[in-house]
Design a protein around this motif. Structure first.
Motif, PDB file in Angstrom:
ATOM      1  N   GLU A  40      14.005  -1.667   1.095  1.00 20.34           N
ATOM      2  CA  GLU A  40      13.195  -0.541   1.120  1.00 20.34           C
ATOM      3  C   GLU A  40      12.091  -0.781   2.446  1.00 20.34           C
ATOM      4  OE1 GLU A  40      12.050   3.323   0.724  1.00 20.34           O
ATOM      5  OE2 GLU A  40      13.538   2.362  -0.130  1.00 20.34           O
ATOM      6  N   LYS A  41      11.466  -1.869   2.483  1.00 20.12           N
ATOM      7  CA  LYS A  41      10.553  -1.747   3.657  1.00 20.12           C
ATOM      8  C   LYS A  41      11.082  -2.177   5.011  1.00 20.12           C
ATOM      9  CE  LYS A  41       6.670  -4.534   1.471  1.00 20.12           C
ATOM     10  NZ  LYS A  41       5.649  -3.479   1.894  1.00 20.12           N
ATOM     11  N   TYR A  42      12.346  -2.654   4.932  1.00 18.74           N
ATOM     12  CA  TYR A  42      13.171  -2.757   6.137  1.00 18.74           C
ATOM     13  C   TYR A  42      13.502  -1.129   6.625  1.00 18.74           C
ATOM     14  CZ  TYR A  42      17.041  -3.286   9.466  1.00 18.74           C
ATOM     15  OH  TYR A  42      17.888  -3.517  10.449  1.00 18.74           O
ATOM     16  N   HIS A  43      13.996  -0.389   5.761  1.00 19.07           N
ATOM     17  CA  HIS A  43      14.174   0.801   6.099  1.00 19.07           C
ATOM     18  C   HIS A  43      12.865   1.753   6.618  1.00 19.07           C
ATOM     19  CE1 HIS A  43      18.523   0.953   5.539  1.00 19.07           C
ATOM     20  NE2 HIS A  43      18.290   0.356   4.278  1.00 19.07           N
ATOM     21  N   ARG A  44      11.755   1.524   6.019  1.00 25.47           N
ATOM     22  CA  ARG A  44      10.588   2.069   6.489  1.00 25.47           C
ATOM     23  C   ARG A  44       9.879   1.478   7.491  1.00 25.47           C
ATOM     24  NH1 ARG A  44       8.858   5.659   2.413  1.00 25.47           N
ATOM     25  NH2 ARG A  44      10.154   5.763   0.530  1.00 25.47           N
ATOM     26  N   ALA A  45      10.155   0.498   8.132  1.00 24.35           N
ATOM     27  CA  ALA A  45       9.460  -0.548   9.123  1.00 24.35           C
ATOM     28  C   ALA A  45       9.189   0.468  10.340  1.00 24.35           C
ATOM     29  CB  ALA A  45      10.318  -1.494   9.531  1.00 24.35           C
ATOM     30  N   ARG A  46       7.963   0.168  11.023  1.00 28.16           N
ATOM     31  CA  ARG A  46       7.549   1.206  12.086  1.00 28.16           C
ATOM     32  C   ARG A  46       7.570   0.068  13.239  1.00 28.16           C
ATOM     33  NH1 ARG A  46       4.490   5.261   9.503  1.00 28.16           N
ATOM     34  NH2 ARG A  46       4.564   6.224  11.665  1.00 28.16           N
ATOM     35  N   LEU A  47       7.880   0.860  14.470  1.00 27.95           N
ATOM     36  CA  LEU A  47       7.710   0.387  15.686  1.00 27.95           C
ATOM     37  C   LEU A  47       6.175   0.362  16.053  1.00 27.95           C
ATOM     38  CD1 LEU A  47       8.852  -0.499  18.413  1.00 27.95           C
ATOM     39  CD2 LEU A  47       9.026   1.815  18.994  1.00 27.95           C
ATOM     40  N   VAL A  48       5.648  -0.772  16.605  1.00 29.14           N
ATOM     41  CA  VAL A  48       4.371  -0.873  17.061  1.00 29.14           C
ATOM     42  C   VAL A  48       3.993  -1.324  18.629  1.00 29.14           C
ATOM     43  CG1 VAL A  48       3.403  -1.475  14.656  1.00 29.14           C
ATOM     44  CG2 VAL A  48       4.264  -3.337  16.160  1.00 29.14           C
ATOM     45  N   VAL A  49       3.090  -1.108  19.164  1.00 30.05           N
ATOM     46  CA  VAL A  49       2.759  -1.555  20.468  1.00 30.05           C
ATOM     47  C   VAL A  49       1.464  -1.831  20.641  1.00 30.05           C
ATOM     48  CG1 VAL A  49       4.362   0.461  21.488  1.00 30.05           C
ATOM     49  CG2 VAL A  49       1.845   1.024  20.897  1.00 30.05           C
ATOM     50  N   PRO A  50       1.352  -2.551  21.582  1.00 25.32           N
ATOM     51  CA  PRO A  50      -0.161  -3.181  22.087  1.00 25.32           C
ATOM     52  C   PRO A  50      -1.209  -2.028  22.335  1.00 25.32           C
ATOM     53  CG  PRO A  50       1.493  -4.191  23.488  1.00 25.32           C
ATOM     54  CD  PRO A  50       2.199  -3.342  22.623  1.00 25.32           C
ATOM     55  N   HIS A  51      -2.203  -2.076  21.809  1.00 20.98           N
ATOM     56  CA  HIS A  51      -3.405  -1.156  22.291  1.00 20.98           C
ATOM     57  C   HIS A  51      -4.619  -1.815  22.329  1.00 20.98           C
ATOM     58  CE1 HIS A  51      -5.279   2.546  22.875  1.00 20.98           C
ATOM     59  NE2 HIS A  51      -6.502   2.292  22.191  1.00 20.98           N
ATOM     60  N   PRO A  52      -5.328  -1.574  23.622  1.00 24.51           N
ATOM     61  CA  PRO A  52      -4.900  -1.038  24.801  1.00 24.51           C
ATOM     62  C   PRO A  52      -3.757  -1.587  25.401  1.00 24.51           C
ATOM     63  CG  PRO A  52      -7.063  -2.010  25.204  1.00 24.51           C
ATOM     64  CD  PRO A  52      -6.689  -2.223  23.613  1.00 24.51           C
ATOM     65  N   ARG A  76      -2.423   4.651  14.373  1.00 22.88           N
ATOM     66  CA  ARG A  76      -2.971   3.924  13.562  1.00 22.88           C
ATOM     67  C   ARG A  76      -2.562   2.495  13.521  1.00 22.88           C
ATOM     68  NH1 ARG A  76      -0.611   2.594   9.127  1.00 22.88           N
ATOM     69  NH2 ARG A  76       1.243   4.246   8.192  1.00 22.88           N
ATOM     70  N   GLN A  77      -3.656   1.618  12.967  1.00 21.26           N
ATOM     71  CA  GLN A  77      -3.212   0.364  12.811  1.00 21.26           C
ATOM     72  C   GLN A  77      -2.141   0.273  11.692  1.00 21.26           C
ATOM     73  OE1 GLN A  77      -7.170  -1.900  13.346  1.00 21.26           O
ATOM     74  NE2 GLN A  77      -5.662  -3.507  14.059  1.00 21.26           N
ATOM     75  N   PRO A  78      -1.410  -0.665  11.768  1.00 20.81           N
ATOM     76  CA  PRO A  78      -0.502  -0.563  10.334  1.00 20.81           C
ATOM     77  C   PRO A  78      -0.924  -1.546   9.301  1.00 20.81           C
ATOM     78  CG  PRO A  78       0.238  -2.423  12.275  1.00 20.81           C
ATOM     79  CD  PRO A  78      -0.961  -1.346  12.686  1.00 20.81           C
ATOM     80  N   ARG A  79      -0.755  -0.996   8.064  1.00 24.77           N
ATOM     81  CA  ARG A  79      -1.357  -1.505   6.862  1.00 24.77           C
ATOM     82  C   ARG A  79      -0.574  -3.198   6.897  1.00 24.77           C
ATOM     83  NH1 ARG A  79       0.355   3.130   5.083  1.00 24.77           N
ATOM     84  NH2 ARG A  79      -1.141   4.724   4.960  1.00 24.77           N
ATOM     85  N   LYS A  80      -1.370  -3.986   6.281  1.00 27.77           N
ATOM     86  CA  LYS A  80      -0.843  -5.400   5.893  1.00 27.77           C
ATOM     87  C   LYS A  80       0.523  -5.340   5.120  1.00 27.77           C
ATOM     88  CE  LYS A  80      -5.057  -8.027   6.102  1.00 27.77           C
ATOM     89  NZ  LYS A  80      -6.223  -8.820   5.610  1.00 27.77           N
ATOM     90  N   SER A  81       0.825  -4.531   4.272  1.00 34.98           N
ATOM     91  CA  SER A  81       1.691  -4.246   3.459  1.00 34.98           C
ATOM     92  C   SER A  81       3.060  -3.730   4.252  1.00 34.98           C
ATOM     93  CB  SER A  81       1.588  -3.735   2.140  1.00 34.98           C
ATOM     94  OG  SER A  81       1.339  -2.161   2.732  1.00 34.98           O
ATOM     95  N   GLU A  82       2.780  -3.127   5.540  1.00 36.14           N
ATOM     96  CA  GLU A  82       3.764  -2.417   6.075  1.00 36.14           C
ATOM     97  C   GLU A  82       4.563  -3.471   7.073  1.00 36.14           C
ATOM     98  OE1 GLU A  82       3.073   1.840   7.594  1.00 36.14           O
ATOM     99  OE2 GLU A  82       1.306   0.713   7.964  1.00 36.14           O
TER     100      GLU A  82
END
Length: 164
Positions: A40-52, A76-82
């Protein structure tokens, strides 16, 4: 994930189940429950990019969830659980020499399986062809005195499912 799913189990001790003494402990979750939660976590995984972005040479960089074109701006910053990822996974359905993937065209699949070897999953929704074959072999061979062997002819029918 295992730590998050640990549960408390208790057992009563006493005469006729009177629960005069109660013993409790922490129990590991069933393996299937851990696997289902991770999937379930894998299917909800989010793409992140460095900022700035690294090109600005800012002293501190953190990861933010990448926004879609319709929802522009800083994410937004991802949660630790994401669960997050930096690059999308390659498409293993199609051949890709850069990753060494041969794709799934021409792979044998199991028509009745709902698992990873099933035709729906393995063929990436492209469908499959069913190939029926008949093989004629010698069987029930008998030795006749002297110096002769006679056999029956047996036909073996098989069916194979191959990804398009």
């Amino acid at each position: 994930m295992v730590k998050d799913l640990v549960r408390r189990e208790c057992k009563c001790h006493g005469v006729s189940g009177s629960c005069a003494i109660r013993t409790c402990w922490r129990a590991l979750p069933p393996f299937r429950a851990v696997g289902a939660a991770l999937r379930e976590k894998y299917h909800r995984a989010r793409l992140v990019v460095p900022h700035p972005p690294p090109s600005t040479h800012a002293p501190q960089t953190h990861l933010v969830i990448r926004r879609t074109r319709q929802n522009a701006g800083i994410g937004r910053q991802p949660r630790k659980s994401e669960l997050v990822y930096l690059e999308p996974s390659p498409n293993y359905c199609e051949p890709d020499s850069a990753t060494g993937s041969l794709g799934t065209h021409g792979r044998h699949c199991n028509r009745t399986s709902r698992g990873e070897d099933g035709c729906e999953t393995l063929c990436c929704g492209r469908g499959y062809n069913t190939v029926r074959t008949e093989e004629e072999t010698k069987c029930n061979c008998r030795f006749h005195w002297c110096c002769r062997v006679s056999c029956d002819k047996c036909v073996t029918r098989s069916e194979a499912h191959i990804c398009k």
